[in-house]
Design a protein around this motif. Structure first.
Motif, PDB file in Angstrom:
ATOM      1  N   TYR A  24       0.673  -1.335  -0.049  1.00  0.00           N
ATOM      2  CA  TYR A  24      -0.241   0.060   0.130  1.00  0.00           C
ATOM      3  C   TYR A  24       0.791   1.358   0.114  1.00  0.00           C
ATOM      4  CZ  TYR A  24      -4.275  -2.790   0.196  1.00  0.00           C
ATOM      5  OH  TYR A  24      -5.171  -3.524   0.095  1.00  0.00           O
ATOM      6  N   ALA A  25       1.863   1.487   0.856  1.00  0.00           N
ATOM      7  CA  ALA A  25       2.935   2.330   0.709  1.00  0.00           C
ATOM      8  C   ALA A  25       3.474   2.720  -0.721  1.00  0.00           C
ATOM      9  CB  ALA A  25       3.868   2.195   1.700  1.00  0.00           C
ATOM     10  N   ARG A  26       3.796   1.446  -1.476  1.00  0.00           N
ATOM     11  CA  ARG A  26       4.413   1.587  -2.836  1.00  0.00           C
ATOM     12  C   ARG A  26       3.218   2.010  -3.754  1.00  0.00           C
ATOM     13  NH1 ARG A  26       8.463   2.592  -5.206  1.00  0.00           N
ATOM     14  NH2 ARG A  26       9.641   1.496  -3.863  1.00  0.00           N
ATOM     15  N   THR A  27       2.089   1.667  -3.523  1.00  0.00           N
ATOM     16  CA  THR A  27       0.973   1.987  -4.467  1.00  0.00           C
ATOM     17  C   THR A  27       0.955   3.560  -4.114  1.00  0.00           C
ATOM     18  OG1 THR A  27      -0.035  -0.075  -4.110  1.00  0.00           O
ATOM     19  CG2 THR A  27      -1.461   1.587  -5.127  1.00  0.00           C
ATOM     20  N   SER A  28       0.865   4.181  -3.028  1.00  0.00           N
ATOM     21  CA  SER A  28       0.534   5.141  -2.723  1.00  0.00           C
ATOM     22  C   SER A  28       1.670   6.346  -3.389  1.00  0.00           C
ATOM     23  CB  SER A  28       0.206   5.785  -1.277  1.00  0.00           C
ATOM     24  OG  SER A  28       1.366   5.456  -0.835  1.00  0.00           O
ATOM     25  N   ARG A  29       2.783   5.689  -3.090  1.00  0.00           N
ATOM     26  CA  ARG A  29       4.070   6.425  -3.603  1.00  0.00           C
ATOM     27  C   ARG A  29       4.085   6.796  -5.199  1.00  0.00           C
ATOM     28  NH1 ARG A  29       7.237   4.225   0.136  1.00  0.00           N
ATOM     29  NH2 ARG A  29       8.024   2.493  -1.326  1.00  0.00           N
ATOM     30  N   ASN A  30       3.353   5.638  -5.926  1.00  0.00           N
ATOM     31  CA  ASN A  30       3.134   5.568  -7.377  1.00  0.00           C
ATOM     32  C   ASN A  30       2.172   6.678  -7.788  1.00  0.00           C
ATOM     33  OD1 ASN A  30       5.417   4.024  -7.676  1.00  0.00           O
ATOM     34  ND2 ASN A  30       4.025   2.160  -7.926  1.00  0.00           N
ATOM     35  N   ALA A  31       1.354   6.778  -7.050  1.00  0.00           N
ATOM     36  CA  ALA A  31       0.061   7.656  -7.294  1.00  0.00           C
ATOM     37  C   ALA A  31       0.468   9.071  -6.991  1.00  0.00           C
ATOM     38  CB  ALA A  31      -1.088   7.323  -6.286  1.00  0.00           C
ATOM     39  N   VAL A  32       1.188   9.354  -5.981  1.00  0.00           N
ATOM     40  CA  VAL A  32       1.755  10.610  -5.758  1.00  0.00           C
ATOM     41  C   VAL A  32       2.546  11.064  -6.783  1.00  0.00           C
ATOM     42  CG1 VAL A  32       3.251  11.992  -4.323  1.00  0.00           C
ATOM     43  CG2 VAL A  32       1.670  10.562  -3.131  1.00  0.00           C
ATOM     44  N   ARG A  33       3.609  10.244  -7.263  1.00  0.00           N
ATOM     45  CA  ARG A  33       4.346  10.517  -8.394  1.00  0.00           C
ATOM     46  C   ARG A  33       3.725  10.697  -9.574  1.00  0.00           C
ATOM     47  NH1 ARG A  33       7.638   5.962  -8.031  1.00  0.00           N
ATOM     48  NH2 ARG A  33       8.832   6.887  -6.481  1.00  0.00           N
ATOM     49  N   ALA A  34       2.578   9.958  -9.843  1.00  0.00           N
ATOM     50  CA  ALA A  34       1.792  10.348 -10.946  1.00  0.00           C
ATOM     51  C   ALA A  34       0.981  11.541 -11.137  1.00  0.00           C
ATOM     52  CB  ALA A  34       0.840   9.126 -11.394  1.00  0.00           C
ATOM     53  N   LEU A  35       0.580  11.927 -10.006  1.00  0.00           N
ATOM     54  CA  LEU A  35      -0.119  13.283  -9.740  1.00  0.00           C
ATOM     55  C   LEU A  35       0.762  14.353 -10.057  1.00  0.00           C
ATOM     56  CD1 LEU A  35      -2.662  14.724  -9.091  1.00  0.00           C
ATOM     57  CD2 LEU A  35      -2.283  14.447  -6.759  1.00  0.00           C
ATOM     58  N   ARG A  36       2.056  14.299  -9.573  1.00  0.00           N
ATOM     59  CA  ARG A  36       3.169  15.305  -9.711  1.00  0.00           C
ATOM     60  C   ARG A  36       3.615  15.286 -11.200  1.00  0.00           C
ATOM     61  NH1 ARG A  36       6.193  14.201  -4.504  1.00  0.00           N
ATOM     62  NH2 ARG A  36       5.339  15.506  -3.004  1.00  0.00           N
ATOM     63  N   ALA A  37       3.253  14.358 -11.769  1.00  0.00           N
ATOM     64  CA  ALA A  37       3.912  14.410 -13.248  1.00  0.00           C
ATOM     65  C   ALA A  37       2.707  15.115 -14.133  1.00  0.00           C
ATOM     66  CB  ALA A  37       4.082  13.147 -13.757  1.00  0.00           C
ATOM     67  N   MET A  38       1.424  15.073 -13.701  1.00  0.00           N
ATOM     68  CA  MET A  38       0.233  15.574 -14.559  1.00  0.00           C
ATOM     69  C   MET A  38       0.460  17.073 -14.784  1.00  0.00           C
ATOM     70  SD  MET A  38      -3.009  13.862 -13.117  1.00  0.00           S
ATOM     71  CE  MET A  38      -3.399  11.974 -13.522  1.00  0.00           C
ATOM     72  N   SER A  39       0.032  17.248 -15.806  1.00  0.00           N
ATOM     73  CA  SER A  39       0.022  18.480 -16.546  1.00  0.00           C
ATOM     74  C   SER A  39      -1.193  19.427 -16.782  1.00  0.00           C
ATOM     75  CB  SER A  39       1.142  18.644 -17.606  1.00  0.00           C
ATOM     76  OG  SER A  39       0.874  18.059 -18.670  1.00  0.00           O
TER      77      SER A  39
END
Length: 84
Positions: A24-39
């Motif tokens: 769950y920590a890895r999944t949320s880290r990936n979600a945070v990374r994806a959100l930061r990459a959005m433009s």
């Protein structure tokens, strides 16, 4: 090595919990990374509540610290608001 039955059971429980928390920590880290990459602002605004919910759940279960979850949510909200 543990000799008591209760200690052996505790080792099994800890390992299962560690793997669960890691996923769950890895999944949320990936979600945070994806959100930061959005433009695109509309997509980011749609994803922000989902990511915030993930972070709140992790903080509630003590996988991450509550202040870390708050700091991440704050920085992500600022990021989404700055998008145009």
């Amino acid at each position: 090595m543990a000799h008591h039955q209760s200690a052996k059971k505790r080792i099994r429980q800890i390992e299962a919990r560690r793997l669960h928390n890691k996923f769950y920590a890895r999944t949320s880290r990936n979600a945070v990374r994806a959100l930061r990459a959005m433009s695109v602002k509309s997509e980011a605004e749609a994803m922000l509540p989902k990511v915030a919910k993930m972070l709140d759940k992790l903080a509630k279960k003590n996988v991450i610290h509550a202040n870390k979850a708050a700091n991440l949510k704050s920085s992500l909200t600022k990021h989404v608001n700055q998008l145009s």
